[in-house]
Design a protein around this motif. Structure first.
Motif, mmCIF file in Angstrom:
data_model
loop_
_atom_site.group_PDB
_atom_site.id
_atom_site.type_symbol
_atom_site.label_atom_id
_atom_site.label_comp_id
_atom_site.label_asym_id
_atom_site.label_seq_id
_atom_site.Cartn_x
_atom_site.Cartn_y
_atom_site.Cartn_z
ATOM 1 N N GLY A 59 0.834 -1.192 0.000
ATOM 2 C CA GLY A 59 0.000 0.000 0.000
ATOM 3 C C GLY A 59 0.864 1.236 0.000
ATOM 4 O O GLY A 59 2.097 1.148 -0.082
ATOM 5 N N TYR A 60 0.210 2.378 0.151
ATOM 6 C CA TYR A 60 0.915 3.651 0.011
ATOM 7 C C TYR A 60 2.068 3.790 1.003
ATOM 8 O O TYR A 60 3.174 4.136 0.637
ATOM 9 N N LEU A 61 1.785 3.496 2.281
ATOM 10 C CA LEU A 61 2.810 3.707 3.294
ATOM 11 C C LEU A 61 3.936 2.677 3.244
ATOM 12 O O LEU A 61 4.965 2.850 3.879
ATOM 13 N N ALA A 62 3.736 1.607 2.501
ATOM 14 C CA ALA A 62 4.776 0.586 2.438
ATOM 15 C C ALA A 62 5.868 0.977 1.449
ATOM 16 O O ALA A 62 6.987 0.492 1.528
ATOM 17 N N LYS A 63 5.534 1.842 0.531
ATOM 18 C CA LYS A 63 6.507 2.200 -0.515
ATOM 19 C C LYS A 63 7.599 3.092 0.069
ATOM 20 O O LYS A 63 7.337 3.964 0.890
ATOM 21 N N ALA A 64 8.811 2.839 -0.371
ATOM 22 C CA ALA A 64 9.916 3.633 0.137
ATOM 23 C C ALA A 64 10.913 3.866 -0.984
ATOM 24 O O ALA A 64 10.957 3.097 -1.953
ATOM 25 N N TYR A 77 11.567 0.553 -3.276
ATOM 26 C CA TYR A 77 11.296 -0.781 -2.733
ATOM 27 C C TYR A 77 10.118 -0.673 -1.790
ATOM 28 O O TYR A 77 9.534 0.405 -1.617
ATOM 29 N N GLU A 78 9.741 -1.776 -1.194
ATOM 30 C CA GLU A 78 8.658 -1.749 -0.215
ATOM 31 C C GLU A 78 9.249 -2.099 1.131
ATOM 32 O O GLU A 78 9.856 -3.147 1.282
ATOM 33 N N ARG A 79 9.064 -1.199 2.102
ATOM 34 C CA ARG A 79 9.715 -1.478 3.381
ATOM 35 C C ARG A 79 8.945 -2.523 4.169
ATOM 36 O O ARG A 79 9.474 -3.103 5.094
ATOM 37 N N ILE A 80 7.701 -2.773 3.792
ATOM 38 C CA ILE A 80 6.971 -3.864 4.428
ATOM 39 C C ILE A 80 6.547 -4.850 3.340
ATOM 40 O O ILE A 80 5.880 -4.484 2.383
ATOM 41 N N GLU A 81 6.987 -6.074 3.514
ATOM 42 C CA GLU A 81 6.675 -7.104 2.527
ATOM 43 C C GLU A 81 5.853 -8.187 3.194
ATOM 44 O O GLU A 81 5.723 -8.226 4.415
#
Lengths: 179, 148, 149
Positions: A59-64, A77-81
């Motif tokens: 989701g939005y907040l996972a993107k980094a 990348y995605e900080r939460i996978e």
């Protein structure tokens, strides 16, 4: 010799209402249960809101995004996978990364192992192991140049990885993999 | 994130499908209806989870479905009209010993179905049934003619 | 990772128990067709997460045994402790008593007067005045006690 079956006298053990219908109602417990239910549903709504925002990945907040100070590498990348769920690390090379028609990319071993790199797009010309990771070489002449690494994390937990052009600064990142 | 939307959509789609498949007499599901339910459920499950089969994702989907179901139940309690849409309404099949022909025909009921429900309660013949009501659960309740 | 699959199975079981318990029982001992689909939907979604990509027979057997053990433990606990039984099954609740509705129970359990009347009709009761006591049982059934004349 047959033994007698064990018996117990029938008593008035089920609570009665007004002393005449045996119901066994426990209104006090039910009131507490309703309160508990409300708490559970509040927690559930919070979980869903977190999920919609991306706090639980995808989701939005996972993107980094993370980049080196010399702009040689920018990485999305995605900080939460999530375990076994496909995702992509996109690596953008800056002007300082291309040397003599090629670009080299080092990724630490944790990308392949814990984060489960499935494939690298485009296909690297060569790949070389060493320094606790893999160094890929791609043919490149002009910018913008991008490499995608498709991931499918295999282990839940917090994993660190490093990535960058050998010889210059590396980007480091921390990824939380949920079950 | 998208899974939650899929789950909510899946819920309402299933609700609609099951609701328009007409209510069959008898509260018990037949073998065929069981198969149908498994088929529909299974297809929707596969589509909802899609390629994200992590525990996080599936837990969120389950919570979303549970939440929607609870919200529908709450709205049903507040707005009886919505309850009628979701659950249907009880229908009178036989009134004072007279059949309601149009209701019987539209609900695809035969007098035998009513007679069977009556027998389950020890009513021997249809003549003794004063009122027969098709309940929202699909059960038929019968009220015996009072003896004079 | 056997530990992970076992943990997933335990989590799935406990989560579903909680889910089914808090989603709430609707009156009527029989599940309506839609509730059937709903139960299947909830179960299937949990199942997808519990099994994930480990579709080997070994894993299937491990997880089935795990869930069976969980269930066995729970049923054993239920017979041992009345408090746990109450937690799992809830308590019977009076909806109507001597001509008076219990309003907070009705709204709390999302039961309406026509649900009570539907159960009453099945027993051949013609109007609400004929009901002495209506009880929402633990299995979701509404039992009706007729008023004595």
């Amino acid at each position: 010799m047959a033994t007698e079956p064990m018996t117990n006298p029938v008593e008035d053990t089920v609570a009665k209402v007004d002393g005449y219908v045996a119901v066994g109602e426990d209104l006090e417990f039910q009131r507490r249960w309703w309160r508990f239910e409300r708490v559970v549903w509040t927690v559930f709504v919070l979980i869903l809101v977190c999920d919609l925002l991306g706090l639980l990945g995808r989701g939005y907040l996972a993107k980094a995004q993370s980049k080196t100070s010399d702009q040689s590498v920018t990485m999305d990348y995605e900080r939460i996978e999530r375990t076994n769920t496909p995702s992509i690390i996109t690596v953008n090379f800056g002007p300082g990364a291309i040397h003599g028609g090629e670009v080299r990319l080092f990724v630490s071993g944790s990308v392949v192992k814990e984060l489960g790199a499935q494939r690298v797009v485009p296909q690297p010309k060569t790949s070389e192991i060493g320094d606790g990771g893999v160094t890929y070489t791609f043919e490149a002449n002009r910018l913008p140049a991008t490499v995608d690494i498709a991931l499918s994390p295999s282990l839940p937990g917090i994993h660190h990885f490093t990535l960058g052009v050998p010889g210059s600064e590396m980007v480091q990142a921390k990824v939380t993999v949920l079950p | 994130m998208i899974t939650i939307l899929y789950a909510v959509a899946g819920y309402f789609f299933l609700l609609l499908t099951v609701r328009v498949l007409a209510r069959r007499p008898g509260a018990q599901l037949t073998m065929f209806e069981f198969v149908l339910i498994f088929l529909m459920g299974g297809v929707i499950i596969a589509a909802t989870a899609a390629n994200d089969r992590s525990l996080t994702n599936c837990t969120c989907a389950v919570i979303a479905v549970g939440l929607v179901h609870r919200m529908v139940a709450m709205l049903k309690a507040r707005y009886p009209k919505l309850g009628a849409v979701v659950d249907g309404v009880p229908l009178v099949l036989r009134e004072r010993g007279e059949w309601k022909e149009d209701v019987m025909r539209k609900m695809r009921m035969a007098p035998e179905d009513v007679a069977a429900a009556g027998r389950a309660k020890g009513i021997r013949s249809i003549d003794q049934i004063d009122y027969a009501i098709l309940e929202r659960s699909g059960e038929i309740s019968t009220i015996r003619t009072e003896e004079k | 990772m056997v530990v992970a699959t076992v943990l997933r199975a335990v989590f799935g079981y406990c989560f579903l128990i909680l889910m089914v318990r808090v989603v709430g029982r609707r009156p009527g001992a029989q599940l309506t067709p839609f509730e059937f689909v709903l139960v299947f939907y909830l179960g299937g979604l949990t199942l997808t997460g519990v099994v994930a990509d480990e579709i080997s027979l070994t894993n299937a057997i491990t997880q089935i045994v795990t869930i069976a053990l969980c269930h066995y433990t729970l049923t054993w606990l239920r017979t041992r402790s009345p408090r746990i039984a109450r937690l799992l099954d809830g308590t019977p609740l009076i909806l109507l008593e001597r001509g008076r509705w219990r309003t907070d129970t009705l709204s709390g359990m999302k039961v309406q007067d026509d649900d009570v009347m539907a159960s009453a009709r099945v027993q051949g009761v013609k109007s609400l005045e004929e009901i002495d006591t209506a009880v929402l049982e633990r299995n979701g059934e509404i039992s009706i006690l007729k008023a004595q004349k």
